[in-house]
Structure formats: structure tokens, C-alpha cells
Design a protein around this motif. Structure first.
Motif, mmCIF file in Angstrom:
data_model
loop_
_atom_site.group_PDB
_atom_site.id
_atom_site.type_symbol
_atom_site.label_atom_id
_atom_site.label_comp_id
_atom_site.label_asym_id
_atom_site.label_seq_id
_atom_site.Cartn_x
_atom_site.Cartn_y
_atom_site.Cartn_z
ATOM 1 N N VAL A 33 0.676 -1.150 -0.071
ATOM 2 C CA VAL A 33 0.070 0.103 0.063
ATOM 3 C C VAL A 33 0.912 1.160 0.050
ATOM 4 C CG1 VAL A 33 -1.623 1.341 1.387
ATOM 5 C CG2 VAL A 33 -1.830 -1.325 0.875
ATOM 6 N N SER A 34 0.405 2.082 -0.948
ATOM 7 C CA SER A 34 1.307 3.349 -1.073
ATOM 8 C C SER A 34 0.624 4.675 -0.833
ATOM 9 C CB SER A 34 2.307 3.253 -2.021
ATOM 10 O OG SER A 34 1.623 3.445 -3.506
ATOM 11 N N PHE A 35 1.177 5.760 -0.795
ATOM 12 C CA PHE A 35 0.707 7.040 -0.700
ATOM 13 C C PHE A 35 1.590 7.795 -1.409
ATOM 14 C CE2 PHE A 35 0.166 11.287 0.629
ATOM 15 C CZ PHE A 35 -1.004 11.743 -0.002
ATOM 16 N N LEU A 36 1.192 8.681 -2.374
ATOM 17 C CA LEU A 36 2.025 9.687 -3.091
ATOM 18 C C LEU A 36 1.376 11.051 -2.945
ATOM 19 C CD1 LEU A 36 4.437 10.312 -4.947
ATOM 20 C CD2 LEU A 36 2.732 9.912 -6.913
ATOM 21 N N GLY A 37 2.184 11.769 -2.272
ATOM 22 C CA GLY A 37 1.614 13.263 -2.240
ATOM 23 C C GLY A 37 2.385 14.321 -3.196
ATOM 24 N N THR A 38 1.681 15.175 -3.785
ATOM 25 C CA THR A 38 1.837 16.047 -4.944
ATOM 26 C C THR A 38 1.497 17.427 -4.396
ATOM 27 O OG1 THR A 38 0.097 15.666 -6.249
ATOM 28 C CG2 THR A 38 1.990 14.191 -6.649
ATOM 29 N N VAL A 39 2.145 18.475 -5.025
ATOM 30 C CA VAL A 39 2.094 19.902 -5.016
ATOM 31 C C VAL A 39 0.680 20.241 -5.871
ATOM 32 C CG1 VAL A 39 3.013 22.232 -5.184
ATOM 33 C CG2 VAL A 39 4.433 20.253 -4.919
ATOM 34 N N ARG A 40 -0.069 20.724 -5.174
ATOM 35 C CA ARG A 40 -1.394 21.148 -5.862
ATOM 36 C C ARG A 40 -1.016 22.585 -6.248
ATOM 37 N NH1 ARG A 40 -5.404 20.220 -1.115
ATOM 38 N NH2 ARG A 40 -3.874 21.458 -0.425
ATOM 39 N N ASP A 41 -1.916 23.149 -7.318
ATOM 40 C CA ASP A 41 -1.746 24.514 -7.572
ATOM 41 C C ASP A 41 -2.794 25.413 -7.099
ATOM 42 O OD1 ASP A 41 -4.317 23.939 -8.889
ATOM 43 O OD2 ASP A 41 -3.901 24.725 -10.731
ATOM 44 N N MET A 42 -3.523 24.932 -6.152
ATOM 45 C CA MET A 42 -4.466 25.784 -5.406
ATOM 46 C C MET A 42 -4.585 25.119 -3.917
ATOM 47 S SD MET A 42 -6.023 27.886 -7.133
ATOM 48 C CE MET A 42 -7.432 28.506 -6.448
ATOM 49 N N GLU A 92 2.236 19.969 -9.284
ATOM 50 C CA GLU A 92 2.636 18.323 -9.802
ATOM 51 C C GLU A 92 3.892 17.966 -9.314
ATOM 52 O OE1 GLU A 92 1.484 18.082 -13.948
ATOM 53 O OE2 GLU A 92 0.386 19.924 -14.186
ATOM 54 N N ASP A 93 4.764 18.280 -8.715
ATOM 55 C CA ASP A 93 5.902 17.806 -8.445
ATOM 56 C C ASP A 93 5.458 16.850 -7.189
ATOM 57 O OD1 ASP A 93 7.648 19.063 -9.826
ATOM 58 O OD2 ASP A 93 8.508 20.501 -8.187
ATOM 59 N N GLN A 94 6.294 15.512 -7.152
ATOM 60 C CA GLN A 94 6.066 14.791 -5.956
ATOM 61 C C GLN A 94 6.688 15.368 -4.814
ATOM 62 O OE1 GLN A 94 6.153 10.374 -8.160
ATOM 63 N NE2 GLN A 94 8.101 11.329 -7.947
ATOM 64 N N ILE A 95 5.740 15.127 -3.609
ATOM 65 C CA ILE A 95 6.400 15.590 -2.325
ATOM 66 C C ILE A 95 6.967 14.505 -1.369
ATOM 67 C CG2 ILE A 95 5.688 16.894 -0.253
ATOM 68 C CD1 ILE A 95 3.659 18.234 -1.913
ATOM 69 N N VAL A 96 5.989 13.523 -1.433
ATOM 70 C CA VAL A 96 6.045 12.481 -0.337
ATOM 71 C C VAL A 96 5.618 10.984 -0.781
ATOM 72 C CG1 VAL A 96 3.844 12.965 0.900
ATOM 73 C CG2 VAL A 96 5.748 11.804 2.137
ATOM 74 N N LEU A 97 6.474 10.127 -0.438
ATOM 75 C CA LEU A 97 5.899 8.731 -0.674
ATOM 76 C C LEU A 97 5.799 7.930 0.480
ATOM 77 C CD1 LEU A 97 5.318 6.324 -2.404
ATOM 78 C CD2 LEU A 97 7.717 5.862 -2.606
ATOM 79 N N VAL A 98 4.842 7.498 0.899
ATOM 80 C CA VAL A 98 4.633 6.375 2.161
ATOM 81 C C VAL A 98 4.379 5.089 1.517
ATOM 82 C CG1 VAL A 98 3.652 6.070 4.254
ATOM 83 C CG2 VAL A 98 4.432 8.321 3.721
#
Length: 154
Positions: A33-42, A92-98
Motif C-alpha cells: 500500500v502506498s500514498f503519493l503526495g503531490t504539490v497542488r496549484d491551489m 505537480e511535483d512529487q512531495i512524499v511517498l509512504v
């Protein structure tokens, strides 16, 4: 065998390669199981042109290891991985992966969500957004705090 990997870095990462490496050579794994967090534009009704993430080297990794140890004490999981980027980032850049491996999905889902809730509320990262109105520091949301509080009940 339980193992954890923590990386705080400026460079981007390859999601597919990280997941493949996490589970490689462990035939016990039935769930990843993974979570990918990305930068939003808002955020909060404002345009976000970019953000800068800061941390305190050494303290950050120690805090992350403590939360991974807590997850391993609560659930029957095998491997954990946290990659958290710092420095300047754009939408849209990747910030974090768990990512978490275990024999069964329930354990992996719970542990992954627990780790991410901690990261959003208590990990020593500081986020500054660049908006048309100027730069602003971002605090944890009330909803993030509520999500973290539920783990104290279990």
C-alpha cells in the motif's frame, strides 16, 4: 524481518522503482500500500505557484523513525518506506511517498494511513507557499489534526 527506510531529499524519485525495490525478494508480501503526495496549484482558495519545504536535519529523520516504530508496534507489517522531499517544489511535483508491505491489505492500509496522518500533523517539516498575494507559511489543517487524533483512541 521488519525494515524501514527513511529518506529526506531534494531530488525527485521514481515511484515504480521505489515500490519494486520495497517488495523485491520478500515472498511473504501479499500487500503493498502506498500514498503519493503531490504539490497542488491551489490551497485555501489561492493559487499556489510553488512551495518550499524546510526541515531540521537529524531531528526530522529521528521523528520519522519513531512513527515508523509505532506503526510496526500496532500492525503486523514488514517493510516501511518514507521519502519526503525538501527544498523548492512546483505544482505537480512529487512531495512524499509512504509505502508499507504486509501479508494482508488491512494491516498495510492502516499503517500507511497512520504514518501519513502523522506526517501531516507532527513531523518537523515547514511548508511555505508562493501565492500571488505573497509567501505564506502553512499549518496543519483541522481535518488533519482530527485524523491524527483518532489514532490515539485505538
Amino acid at each position: 524481518m521488519t525494515n524501514s527506510s527513511i529518506r529526506v531529499q531534494e531530488s525527485d524519485f521514481d515511484l515504480s522503482a521505489e515500490i519494486a525495490a520495497l517488495r523485491k525478494g520478500d515472498p511473504r508480501v501479499g500487500a503493498v500500500v502506498s500514498f503519493l503526495g503531490t504539490v497542488r496549484d491551489m490551497n485555501d482558495g489561492s493559487e499556489v505557484r510553488g512551495m518550499t519545504l524546510e526541515h531540521y536535519p537529524g531531528m526530522t529523520e529521528k521523528a520519522l523513525q519513531e512513527i515508523l516504530d509505532q506503526a510496526k508496534a500496532r500492525w503486523d507489517i514488514y517493510q516501511t518506506l518514507v521519502i519526503h522531499r525538501v527544498g523548492p517544489l512546483l505544482p505537480e511535483d512529487q512531495i512524499v511517498l509512504v509505502a508499507v508491505t504486509s501479508a494482508h491489505r488491512g494491516e498495510a492500509f492502516a499503517a500507511c494511513e497512520f504514518i501519513m496522518d502523522y506526517l501531516k500533523t507532527a513531523a518537523p517539516f515547514w511548508k511555505k507557499e508562493d501565492t500571488p498575494e505573497g509567501a505564506r507559511w502553512v499549518d496543519a489543517r483541522v481535518t488533519d489534526e482530527a485524523a491524527m487524533a483518532r489514532w490515539n483512541k485505538t
